[in-house]
Design an enzyme around this catalytic site. Structure first.
Site, short mmCIF file in Angstrom:
data_model
loop_
_atom_site.label_atom_id
_atom_site.label_comp_id
_atom_site.label_asym_id
_atom_site.label_seq_id
_atom_site.Cartn_x
_atom_site.Cartn_y
_atom_site.Cartn_z
N ARG A 140 4.99 9.55 -6.96
CA ARG A 140 4.50 8.18 -6.73
C ARG A 140 5.56 7.20 -7.23
O ARG A 140 6.59 7.60 -7.78
CB ARG A 140 3.17 7.95 -7.47
CG ARG A 140 3.28 8.22 -8.98
CD ARG A 140 2.10 7.68 -9.75
NE ARG A 140 2.10 8.07 -11.14
CZ ARG A 140 2.82 7.51 -12.10
NH1 ARG A 140 3.64 6.51 -11.79
NH2 ARG A 140 2.75 7.92 -13.35
N ASP A 191 7.18 4.66 -9.80
CA ASP A 191 7.18 4.55 -11.26
C ASP A 191 8.33 3.63 -11.68
O ASP A 191 9.20 3.30 -10.87
CB ASP A 191 7.28 5.93 -11.91
CG ASP A 191 8.71 6.44 -11.99
OD1 ASP A 191 9.33 6.26 -13.04
OD2 ASP A 191 9.19 7.01 -10.98
N HIS A 235 -7.82 -5.38 -0.50
CA HIS A 235 -6.52 -4.70 -0.41
C HIS A 235 -5.46 -5.66 0.14
O HIS A 235 -4.35 -5.74 -0.41
CB HIS A 235 -6.69 -3.49 0.52
CG HIS A 235 -5.61 -2.46 0.40
ND1 HIS A 235 -5.08 -2.03 -0.80
CD2 HIS A 235 -4.95 -1.75 1.36
CE1 HIS A 235 -4.16 -1.10 -0.58
NE2 HIS A 235 -4.06 -0.93 0.72
N ASP A 251 -0.48 -3.99 -4.04
CA ASP A 251 -1.63 -3.10 -4.11
C ASP A 251 -1.25 -1.69 -3.66
O ASP A 251 -1.69 -1.21 -2.60
CB ASP A 251 -2.81 -3.62 -3.29
CG ASP A 251 -4.13 -3.10 -3.86
OD1 ASP A 251 -4.26 -3.02 -5.09
OD2 ASP A 251 -5.05 -2.77 -3.08
N SER A 264 0.83 -1.21 0.00
CA SER A 264 0.00 0.00 0.00
C SER A 264 0.87 1.26 0.00
O SER A 264 1.60 1.51 -0.96
CB SER A 264 -0.94 -0.04 1.20
OG SER A 264 -1.92 0.98 1.11
N ASP A 273 12.24 3.81 -10.73
CA ASP A 273 12.70 3.82 -9.33
C ASP A 273 13.59 2.63 -8.98
O ASP A 273 14.18 2.61 -7.91
CB ASP A 273 11.49 3.85 -8.38
CG ASP A 273 10.73 5.18 -8.48
OD1 ASP A 273 11.37 6.19 -8.83
OD2 ASP A 273 9.52 5.19 -8.21
#
Length: 450
Positions: A194, A196, A250, A180, A156, A199
């Site tokens: 975020r 991507d 989740h 997730d 998460s 990374d």
């Protein structure tokens, strides 16, 4: 007198053990309501101390003799903790990782900072956690660690923490696994805000709750959409089911990945543009991944890294059972009919080896059966039944009291998708009457085409 000495020794032993073993921070709902300030603790597990975490010093992490810089290191990073409790899956996850490989497993305990009813405040803390991990990894590199041997597994919000950390090293970290990845506050954001693909050298993302707590779009070199990426089998569909209604989909990402570590029932991930096309059996061709075939989801997916890097971002799909073992056994079903009129309907298929049987209802959409035109669909069964000695078909139009339709099959072919299964199963010239079971013994297919 003797019992007093024994009692003191036991107390000393317990005190030493408590000092030696460290568990993840355990908070409660009260802490969430009042909010917690960020504090990051690093718990080291190795094959020497599989069930006993040792606290790493941020200033002198290598003072712990169990921390072997020549071994690969895996960081396990949890996400938002609205109730403050440690993840129930944490201990087993660590054990499964260490069963697969001799490594340093570093649990990133940021429960103080992740426990807060204010989710937006927790999101703000993700950058700070990444800065903390960056500092540690910089020390590791200076002392001889190879960044390519670092694997970050983020759940998460932990997925984006992994991304922020990897970005600080310009993608030189070996691998990021995003389970997730969190969607709220990250959906629609540019790559710099975020996770991507740049990374890490290899970035993979599993989506199981993209319509609620998870992220919807592609984030890695390969993205897996389990059961379409949203509603997971066995998870409640009613708010009256309690907390499971909110977290089951989740959390399923974690249990699916843990299952891949077990390795007993691998799941094939099929590249496809949409879940509907996948269900229709339009995406079973794995030729572009030759000679290894389509990627296997999970821990062993790194075998396909070089090919995935050549292909660019790849979207994949697979279906699962509702519990362990999650893998299903699939067949591509191709049917040619010879009715004068076109018919629409659904099929139910049952496979039997005369000792056990499995059944699936293919009802995600209405199939069109047009004369001499091949209709295809994917049939995924909960378990493998071999050898298949009998197949039972049922055709249904759902038209109620109207006269029963008869579907005349020129041919039906069931092609197994798992390599270890037998060859295609066929039957020719078969009559199906609506809502009636027809059982037959399959025969080897005459050729590769109808």
């Amino acid at each position: 007198m003797v019992w007093r000495v024994v009692y003191v020794l036991l107390l000393m032993f317990d005190a030493l053990r408590a000092e030696e073993c460290t568990e993840m921070t355990d908070l409660d709902l009260k802490d969430s309501l009042t909010g917690t300030s960020l504090s990051v603790r690093l718990l080291l597990y190795t094959r020497v101390n599989v069930s006993c975490g040792h606290l790493l010093s941020h200033q002198e992490p290598f003072s712990n003799p169990r921390f072997n810089l020549s071994s690969p290191s895996t960081f396990l990073i949890h996400g938002y903790r609205p109730t403050g409790s440690p993840p129930l899956w944490l201990t087993e996850f660590v054990q499964l990782l260490l069963q697969r490989r001799d490594m340093n497993v570093i649990v990133v305990d940021w429960n103080r900072g992740a426990t807060n009813i204010n989710y937006w405040k927790v999101v703000d803390n993700t950058r700070k956690v990444a800065a903390n991990l960056t500092d540690l990894i910089q020390k590791m590199e200076v002392n001889g660690a190879n960044l390519s041997s670092i694997h970050m597994i983020g759940v998460s919000l932990g997925a984006h923490i992994s991304g922020f950390t990897g970005a600080n090293f310009n993608g030189r970290i070996g691998r990021i696994t995003a389970l997730d990845p969190a969607g709220p506050k990250f959906n629609g954001q540019p790559p710099s805000k975020r996770l991507d693909p740049t990374d890490a050298q290899f970035v993979e993302a599993l989506h199981t709750d993209m319509d609620a707590l998870g992220y919807r779009d592609l984030l890695g070199h390969i993205d897996y959409y389990a059961n379409g990426g949203a509603d997971q089998p066995g998870c409640p569909r009613s708010i009256f089911s309690g907390s499971q209604y909110f977290k089951c989909d989740h959390q399923r990402s974690v249990f699916l990945y843990m299952s891949s570590l077990n390795g007993s029932c691998p799941i094939t991930a099929y590249p496809c543009d949409s879940y509907t096309l996948f269900q229709d059996g339009k995406c079973m061709d794995c030729g572009k991944f030759a000679p290894d075939g389509c990627p296997v989801f999970g821990y062993d997916a790194v075998r396909w890294r070089d090919r995935l890097l050549q292909l660019g971002q790849t979207r994949t799909y697979f279906q699962t059972n509702k519990e362990f073992p999650f893998c299903k056994f699939g067949y591509k079903v191709d049917i040619v009919t010879w009715n004068q009129k076109t018919h629409w309907g659904h099929l139910t298929i049952k496979l039997s080896n005369r000792k056990e049987e499995v059944q699936v209802e293919l009802n995600h959409k209405t199939l069109m059966f047009e004369r001499f035109v091949e209709s295809s669909i994917l049939a995924q069964f909960e378990r493998d039944v071999q050898p298949v000695k009998e197949i039972t078909l049922r055709f249904c139009t759902g038209k109620g009291l109207r006269p029963r339709t008869k579907l005349r099959l020129l041919s039906i072919r069931l092609t197994p998708l798992q390599n270890q299964l037998s060859g295609p199963l066929c039957r020719y010239d078969l009559l199906l009457e609506e809502n009636k079971d027809v059982t037959f013994r399959p025969i080897p297919c005459e050729d590769s085409n109808f």
